[in-house]
Design an enzyme around this catalytic site. Structure first.
Site, short mmCIF file in Angstrom:
data_model
loop_
_atom_site.label_atom_id
_atom_site.label_comp_id
_atom_site.label_asym_id
_atom_site.label_seq_id
_atom_site.Cartn_x
_atom_site.Cartn_y
_atom_site.Cartn_z
N HIS A 46 30.56 -49.40 26.44
CA HIS A 46 30.74 -50.18 27.68
C HIS A 46 29.44 -50.11 28.48
CE1 HIS A 46 32.49 -51.65 31.41
NE2 HIS A 46 33.50 -52.07 30.68
N ASP A 100 39.58 -52.56 25.41
CA ASP A 100 40.00 -53.42 24.28
C ASP A 100 40.45 -52.65 23.06
OD1 ASP A 100 37.45 -55.33 25.56
OD2 ASP A 100 39.49 -56.06 25.40
C1 SDX Z 1 34.80 -55.63 28.19
O1 SDX Z 1 31.70 -55.30 31.93
C2 SDX Z 1 32.95 -55.11 31.94
O2 SDX Z 1 33.48 -54.55 32.89
C3 SDX Z 1 33.69 -55.65 30.76
C4 SDX Z 1 35.16 -55.29 30.66
C5 SDX Z 1 35.96 -55.92 31.76
O3 SDX Z 1 37.04 -55.39 32.05
O4 SDX Z 1 35.56 -57.01 32.23
O5 SDX Z 1 35.32 -53.88 30.70
C6 SDX Z 1 35.74 -55.79 29.33
O6 SDX Z 1 34.02 -56.50 27.92
C7 SDX Z 1 34.82 -54.32 27.43
C8 SDX Z 1 33.73 -54.28 26.30
C9 SDX Z 1 34.33 -55.00 25.09
N1 SDX Z 1 33.29 -55.16 24.01
C10 SDX Z 1 33.35 -54.44 22.90
O7 SDX Z 1 34.18 -53.54 22.68
C11 SDX Z 1 32.31 -54.84 21.87
C12 SDX Z 1 31.68 -53.58 21.25
N2 SDX Z 1 30.84 -52.96 22.24
C13 SDX Z 1 29.43 -53.28 22.25
O8 SDX Z 1 29.14 -54.60 21.94
C14 SDX Z 1 28.70 -52.72 23.47
O9 SDX Z 1 29.12 -51.43 23.61
C15 SDX Z 1 28.83 -53.42 24.80
C16 SDX Z 1 28.39 -54.85 24.71
C17 SDX Z 1 30.23 -53.35 25.30
C18 SDX Z 1 27.93 -52.69 25.78
O10 SDX Z 1 26.67 -52.81 25.32
P1 SDX Z 1 25.44 -52.09 26.08
O11 SDX Z 1 25.87 -51.17 27.15
O12 SDX Z 1 24.47 -53.17 26.44
O13 SDX Z 1 24.91 -51.15 24.98
P2 SDX Z 1 23.83 -51.59 23.93
O14 SDX Z 1 24.29 -52.86 23.27
O15 SDX Z 1 22.50 -51.55 24.60
O16 SDX Z 1 23.96 -50.40 22.91
C19 SDX Z 1 23.39 -49.12 23.18
C20 SDX Z 1 23.38 -48.41 21.81
C21 SDX Z 1 22.74 -49.29 20.72
O17 SDX Z 1 22.24 -48.41 19.73
P3 SDX Z 1 20.65 -48.02 19.78
O18 SDX Z 1 19.88 -49.35 19.85
O19 SDX Z 1 20.48 -47.19 21.04
O20 SDX Z 1 20.43 -47.26 18.50
O21 SDX Z 1 24.73 -48.19 21.38
C22 SDX Z 1 25.00 -48.92 20.20
C23 SDX Z 1 23.93 -50.01 20.13
O22 SDX Z 1 23.71 -50.43 18.78
N3 SDX Z 1 26.34 -49.47 20.33
C24 SDX Z 1 27.25 -49.47 19.37
C25 SDX Z 1 28.40 -50.03 19.96
N4 SDX Z 1 28.15 -50.34 21.23
C26 SDX Z 1 26.87 -50.00 21.47
N5 SDX Z 1 27.21 -49.09 18.08
C27 SDX Z 1 28.34 -49.25 17.35
N6 SDX Z 1 29.49 -49.75 17.84
C28 SDX Z 1 29.55 -50.16 19.14
N7 SDX Z 1 30.68 -50.67 19.62
#
Ligand code: SDX
Length: 434
Positions: A311, A368
Site C-alpha cells: 500500500h 483487497d
Molecule cells: C487500494 O491509496 C489508497 O488508499 C488505495 C486504497 C483505497 O482504499 O482507496 O487503499 C485501495 O488501492 C489498495 C491497494 C490495492 N492494490 C494492490 O493490492 C495491487 C498490489 N500492490 C502493488 O501494486 C503496490 O503495493 C501498490 C500499488 C498498492 C503500492 O505501490 P507503491 O507504494 O508505489 O510501491 P512500489 O510499487 O513503489 O513498490 C515498492 C517495492 C517494489 O520493489 P523494489 O523496486 O523496491 O524492489 O515493493 C514491491 C515493488 O516491486 N511491491 C510488491 C508489491 N507491491 C509492491 N512486490 C510484490 N507484490 C506486491 N503486491
C-alpha cells in the site's frame, strides 16, 4: 486555510545563494507541511513529486490515516468501531455530514435513499447497447455519467439540489450495478423494493427473480454491509483525487462520480480485489499452496505481484484487512460455508509475513486481500467486485466533492511539470525531411 491548521516557525530554503522563508503548518494529528504555494512566484522553482507521495493536495476533515500505525478514522471514529457497531447508511451520513445521525435524521436519510433508488426508465434501453460480456465497471462509469442527462444541474447549486444529487448517486449506483448484472446473465430486472433497506435491497435486486425466491442470509447481509463501511472512504487515494480534480473544474457531479469509478477500475487500485481472487483461483487450480507463486511475486523479471499486498500509505497492517479477515473467519466458520481460497489466502499471508522480501518493503495485506472472499461467499460474480468497491466508496467521493465545493476557494487542479522534450526547432516542409 482553516483555523484547524496551526503555523510553525518558517522553513528556510536556500536556492542559488538566496534564502526563501516558507510557512510551515501542523494539523490536529501532528502532520506537518511546508506551504509551497508561493514558491514558484518567489523563486521560479517548482517541486517534483511523482505520484504525490510527499504532497498534500488539500486540507480535509473527513478521514485520517496513519500508515505507520495502521490507523484509519472516519470523522474521528476508528474504523474498527464503525465496522463493529454501525451500518453503511449511517456511515455514509457521517462522512457526508460530519456527525453521526440521530434517529430522526437516520430515518429521513434512509427513507430518501429508498425513495430515490429507481433509475429513469429510459435508461434501461442503454443496457441493451452494451455488448455481451461488457465489464460491469465500464457499464457503471457510463451509466453514472448518463444520469447527468436525466438530472440537469443548475449553474448555482442550492442545498436541496445538492443533497438530492448525493442521495441519487448513493442510491442509484446500487440499482445500476444490480441491473447490469441481471442484463449480463439475461435475467429480467428486479426493481428496488420500498420494503427493503440498502444492502438487502441490493442483494434482492441482484439475486431474486420472478420465478425463484431469494432468501436473504443475515450473515451475508451483515458481511456486505461491513464490506461497504470499510470501503466508504480513504482520504486522497487515486480515485478520490480524480474526483477532486474533475470536480475542481466545476464539472457535472455525475460526470465527476464517473471519473472516480474510472480511476478505481485499475488493477493497482480498486481492481485489485478481482485480481486477488483470480490469483487465488490460479494457485488453487495449480494445486499449490502459494509458495511457488510467492517466489514469482518476488522475482523482478516476473510480471506477478502478490495482489492485495502492499500500500502506498500503510507500511503496517491495513486495519480494514484485519477486520475483513475476522469477518471471513466468522463467515467460513458457519456450517456449510467453506472456501479453499480462504485457506490459500491465509497460507500466502503466513508465508509472506515471514519473508524478508515483504518485511523489508513493509508489504502487508491491504483491504483487497480478503474482501473478495466475502463477496464470493455472497455469490457476487468476480467481475462485479470492483463495482461493490465503487458502491462503498460513493459516499466518500461525494463527501470530498462537497468539502471541496464548500471550501474557501475552489482552486482548479493544475499541477506543473518539468519539460524534458525537444528544444526549440522550426517547421520543415515534407520535402526537406529525412
Ligand atoms: C487500494 O491509496 C489508497 O488508499 C488505495 C486504497 C483505497 O482504499 O482507496 O487503499 C485501495 O488501492 C489498495 C491497494 C490495492 N492494490 C494492490 O493490492 C495491487 C498490489 N500492490 C502493488 O501494486 C503496490 O503495493 C501498490 C500499488 C498498492 C503500492 O505501490 P507503491 O507504494 O508505489 O510501491 P512500489 O510499487 O513503489 O513498490 C515498492 C517495492 C517494489 O520493489 P523494489 O523496486 O523496491 O524492489 O515493493 C514491491 C515493488 O516491486 N511491491 C510488491 C508489491 N507491491 C509492491 N512486490 C510484490 N507484490 C506486491 N503486491
Amino acid at each position: 486555510m482553516t483555523d484547524k491548521l496551526k503555523q510553525l516557525s518558517p522553513a528556510i530554503l536556500t536556492l542559488d545563494d538566496k534564502n526563501y522563508s516558507l510557512p510551515t503548518l501542523i494539523g490536529i494529528e501532528g502532520e506537518k507541511a511546508i506551504d509551497i504555494s508561493k514558491l514558484r512566484s518567489q523563486s521560479s522553482y517548482v517541486t517534483l513529486d511523482e505520484g504525490y507521495g510527499n504532497t498534500a493536495s488539500c486540507e480535509s476533515a473527513i478521514t485520517y490515516i496513519d500508515g505507520e500505525k495502521g490507523i484509519l478514522r472516519y470523522r474521528g471514529y476508528p474504523i474498527e468501531e464503525l465496522a463493529e457497531n454501525s451500518r453503511f447508511v449511517e456511515v455514509a451520513y457521517l462522512l457526508l455530514n460530519g456527525e453521526l445521525p440521530n434517529s430522526r435524521q437516520l430515518l429521513e436519510f434512509s427513507t430518501n435513499l429508498n425513495e430515490s433508488s429507481i433509475i429513469p426508465e429510459d435508461m434501461h434501453h442503454f443496457f441493451n447497447g452494451f455488448p455481451r460480456g461488457s465489464h460491469p465497471m465500464g457499464i457503471l462509469a457510463t451509466m453514472v455519467a448518463s444520469l447527468s442527462t436525466f438530472y440537469p444541474i443548475p449553474d448555482r447549486l442550492d442545498t436541496v439540489t445538492e443533497q438530492q444529487i448525493v442521495i441519487n448517486l448513493i442510491s442509484q449506483v446500487r440499482t445500476i450495478a444490480a441491473f447490469s448484472y441481471k442484463k449480463s446473465i439475461g435475467e429480467p430486472l428486479v426493481y428496488p423494493s420500498y420494503k427493503l433497506k440498502y444492502v438487502r435491497n441490493f442483494l434482492n435486486m441482484m439475486f431474486s427473480s420472478p420465478v425463484r425466491d431469494y432468501q436473504l442470509d443475515e450473515d451475508i447481509v451483515r458481511a456486505i454491509d461491513m464490506f461497504l463501511i470499510l470501503h466508504a472512504d480513504h482520504e486522497q487515494n487515486c480515485s478520490t483525487s480524480s474526483v477532486r480534480t474533475a470536480g475542481s473544474s466545476m464539472a457535472n457531479v455525475y460526470a465527476v462520480a464517473s471519473a472516480g469509478i474510472s480511476a478505481l477500475w485499475g488493477p493497482r487500485h480498486g481492481g485489485a480485489n478481482q485480481q486477488v481472487i483470480q490469483m487465488l483461483e490460479q494457485i488453487h487450480a495449480d494445486g499449490g499452496d502459494g509458495t511457488e507463486f510467492i517466489n514469482q511475486a518476488k522475482d523482478k523479471n516476473s510480471p506477478s505481484r502478490l495482489m492485495g499486498f502492499g500500500h502506498r500509505v500503510y507500511k503496517n497492517f491495513d486495519p480494514r484487512a484485519m477486520v475483513l479477515k475476522k469477518q471471513c473467519d466468522k463467515l467460513f466458520a458457519k456450517a456449510g460455508v467453506s472456501d479453499p481460497l480462504f485457506d490459500i489466502a491465509r497460507k500466502l499471508e503466513e508465508i509472506a509475513l515471514k519473508d524478508d522480501y515483504f518485511i523489508s518493503r513493509k508489504l502487508y495485506p491491504n483491504v483487497d486481500f480478503y474482501s473478495g472472499l466475502i463477496l464470493r461467499a455472497a455469490g457476487i460474480p468476480t467481475n462485479m467486485y470492483t463495482v461493490l468497491f465503487a458502491i462503498g466508496r460513493m459516499p466518500g467521493w461525494l463527501a470530498h466533492w462537497r468539502e471541496m465545493l464548500h471550501s474557501e476557494q475552489v482552486i482548479i487542479t493544475r499541477p506543473r511539470q518539468i519539460y524534458v522534450g525537444e528544444p526549440l526547432r522550426h517547421y520543415q516542409n515534407i520535402e526537406q525531411r529525412p
